[in-house]
Motif scaffolding. Structure first.
Motif, PDB file in Angstrom:
ATOM      1  N   ARG A 229      -6.641  -4.589  -8.262  1.00 46.64           N
ATOM      2  CA  ARG A 229      -6.686  -5.509  -7.049  1.00 46.64           C
ATOM      3  C   ARG A 229      -7.422  -7.326  -7.723  1.00 46.64           C
ATOM      4  NH1 ARG A 229      -3.341  -2.010  -6.478  1.00 46.64           N
ATOM      5  NH2 ARG A 229      -2.900  -1.400  -4.146  1.00 46.64           N
TER       6      ARG A 229
ATOM      7  N   ASP B  20      -4.689   1.547  -5.475  1.00 44.96           N
ATOM      8  CA  ASP B  20      -5.841   0.490  -5.777  1.00 44.96           C
ATOM      9  C   ASP B  20      -7.121   1.888  -6.407  1.00 44.96           C
ATOM     10  OD1 ASP B  20      -7.822  -0.099  -5.176  1.00 44.96           O
ATOM     11  OD2 ASP B  20      -7.382  -1.396  -3.072  1.00 44.96           O
TER      12      ASP B  20
ATOM     13  N   TYR C 164       4.197  -1.785  -6.522  1.00 48.95           N
ATOM     14  CA  TYR C 164       2.569  -1.018  -5.399  1.00 48.95           C
ATOM     15  C   TYR C 164       2.418  -0.178  -6.665  1.00 48.95           C
ATOM     16  CZ  TYR C 164      -0.123   2.567  -3.798  1.00 48.95           C
ATOM     17  OH  TYR C 164      -0.509   3.930  -3.421  1.00 48.95           O
TER      18      TYR C 164
ATOM     19  N   THR D 213       0.887  -0.935  -0.150  1.00 47.30           N
ATOM     20  CA  THR D 213       0.059   0.456   0.010  1.00 47.30           C
ATOM     21  C   THR D 213       0.650   1.435  -0.158  1.00 47.30           C
ATOM     22  OG1 THR D 213       0.318   0.236   2.178  1.00 47.30           O
ATOM     23  CG2 THR D 213      -1.138  -1.247   1.439  1.00 47.30           C
TER      24      THR D 213
END
Lengths: 340, 340
Positions: free
Chosen positions: B117, A52, A49, A7
DNA sequence: ACGAAAAACTGGCACGTGCTAGTCTTGAGG
DNA sequence: CCTCAAGACTAGCACGTGCCAGTTTTTCGT
């Protein structure tokens, strides 16, 4: 295999800054020194990464996404989807695709798109009942592509079926044809406009209509059926205008097997300018509804409604063009009887 | 236009229950009386509520989604995507599509999928470099469809190109052919296996190879080029095995224009059994890689890796089958000179 | 009619990010 | 050397939902 996806926080700890700063960097906002920015992106790349999208659009309360309903089995959908991506991207929007398959009907696919909180939806040749569309359009901007709808249901982009068929008829008349038949597919959403276009154009040229209605499916079989019925008649028309490419294909195939030549004995036109029509093997004169133009219009309508909450549904009519290929030519010298 | 999309809370207040109960109802869990359940769904429908997938997968920390990279321009991708939906749905997963377009390369599309995701990704004929694939496969389960890859990079499903071509050769030999040429497309990911299949099969039958390499693009032009070169030679082979349908199409077309008949003068086989091959107009004998079988295998591999974190990449080889249609037949009586 | 278990329902925290409102650092002008 | 502004950075809450751990209501056996 890594158990958890990294994250923003992971990137931040690695660089030794706050999570917020990483956020700023990824949003390309000011307030991050260039050296830190660089270190952040480096760490992000090392960790693998990527932001999201779910969390982002959840917080933003806007997803920046337009939902697109399409049917991969439909021959012209691919071209439109491709063009939609370009058009949406130009205007700063992304696309999320909802495919129609044997196990997913339109309702399922649309519900899924809504679940992704797309800000609007573009439906390619939807078959959802009008009252449901109307209901849907109350919730978010809806643009339909290629289906004629009553005024005001939702924004709609379609091509002028009447003009398209008329162009085909005009082309044939110009070549000297007078006995021009029409193959009608009632299951097509545009069937009425196209039929109207044929009748009106023939009328305008002072020629009698000769319509053949064929079965509902899009397959070539139906086109072949039309060919059969023409072959069974005393006089074969010198040209046949078909309301879709597949029917034209089937018709041509059947005619060839009966020993007739295209276009020497019979000229044939299709509608859609699908990939099939473009195959050199087929080389079908066909009416083209430009995918880029339709897509741009659709995205423009969607963007317009998204930015201006109470703008009314728009209707955009695209003018189709006739792509002349090898399946049309001058009529055979005289209207001879069927040669069989 | 409603400014805000309704949430679970809105539904709850309307029914007069807690938000959590609405959640239970939408997840089809026990603990909600049937009457309340009914009222909840009714209120949801009235408000036009559907659960926010983003928020849901955010909280769940698993999206239940498999990402699929596909190229709408690729002829066989549609069939596979369609079959993937069915296969994924059977196993309780959903699909999110990432299309490859002129304005979006593979890296962009994959990054987007990761942003959603997705728990794994299925890549249809990916062209991403092997080392990047390897890196990606470290982060989440990756399944490649249709591309031969070094062992262990990621899970891979492909069809046995060698066997497929061999089946075509065997079929032709069985019909009596002995002068069987091969049209090689080097740009194809599977080109080596298919080529190998041809050489090995010809060898096995004690026949000499006759290979023609053509340009990189998938278009029919390249197939037409191969036809040209055969026509320029003293003896036309009695059969031509093509490494893809498009090349076969172009070849046939050029042969027909030169006055040769298919299959009376020359038999031709394709590869992929794409929609084009199936057109009655074309009726091409072709090697079929069953989309349903490939899709099922791909989803199975993905599910396997998702549920068992440290399972190793799997390789599944699908056995292709020859679909015999009208483009192959017995060889012409004697190997005559080129008739031109 | 009583207790207990099952069914029906609720409170509160967490997920990863964006945004507002800050705090701390740096450097320039006087 | 002080002030002040601009740049660099951070704290904390909110978004809509799922899940754990409760609490209230109903059902049922005795």
């Amino acid at each position: 295999m890594i158990s958890k996806r990294p994250t923003m926080m992971d990137v931040a700890t690695r660089v030794g800054v706050s999570r917020q700063l990483v956020g700023l960097a990824f949003r390309n906002e000011a307030g991050v020194s260039s050296s830190t920015r660089e270190r952040i992106f480096e760490a992000a790349s090392e960790l693998g990464y990527s932001p999201d999208i779910a969390a982002r659009s959840l917080r933003r309360r806007s997803s920046n996404y337009i939902g697109v309903l399409f049917n991969p089995a439909h021959s012209s959908a691919d071209d439109i989807v491709e063009a939609l991506y370009a058009a949406a991207h130009e205007r700063g929007y992304n696309l999320i695709l909802g495919a129609l398959t044997a196990t997913r009907d339109e309702r399922d696919a649309i519900t899924e798109l809504l679940g992704f909180r797309t800000e609007s939806v573009i439906l390619i040749s939807p078959e959802t009942p009008v009252n449901e569309l109307r209901k849907l359009a109350k919730r978010l901007p809806v643009v339909s592509i290629g289906r004629p709808l009553p005024q005001g249901v939702c924004s709609a982009v379609r091509s002028d079926g009447q003009r398209g068929i008329a162009a085909a008829v005009d082309h044939l008349v110009e070549l000297g044809h007078r006995d021009i038949a029409y193959v009608l597919t009632r299951s097509l959403p545009e069937f009425a406009a196209r039929h109207q276009g044929y009748v009106t154009a023939m009328d305008r040229h002072g020629l009698p209509s000769r319509v053949r209605e064929i079965g509902g499916d899009f397959t070539e079989e139906s086109g072949a059926g039309a060919a059969e019925s023409f072959l069974a008649e005393p006089v074969m028309p010198t040209a046949v205008v078909c309301s879709n490419d597949h029917a034209a294909m089937g018709l041509i195939n059947r005619l060839l097997r009966a020993g007739l030549r295209v276009p020497e004995d019979v000229s044939v036109t299709g509608y859609d300018d699908s990939r099939i029509a473009r195959l050199s093997f087929v080389d079908l004169t066909s009416v083209r509804q430009d995918p880029a133009e339709m897509s741009t219009a659709a995205v423009e309508a969607a963007v317009q409604m998204m930015s201006d909450q109470d703008s009314t549904p728009q209707e955009r009519m695209i003018v189709p063009t006739l792509v002349i290929r090898g399946s049309t030519g001058q009529p055979r010298s005289e209207a001879q009887l069927h040669p069989r």
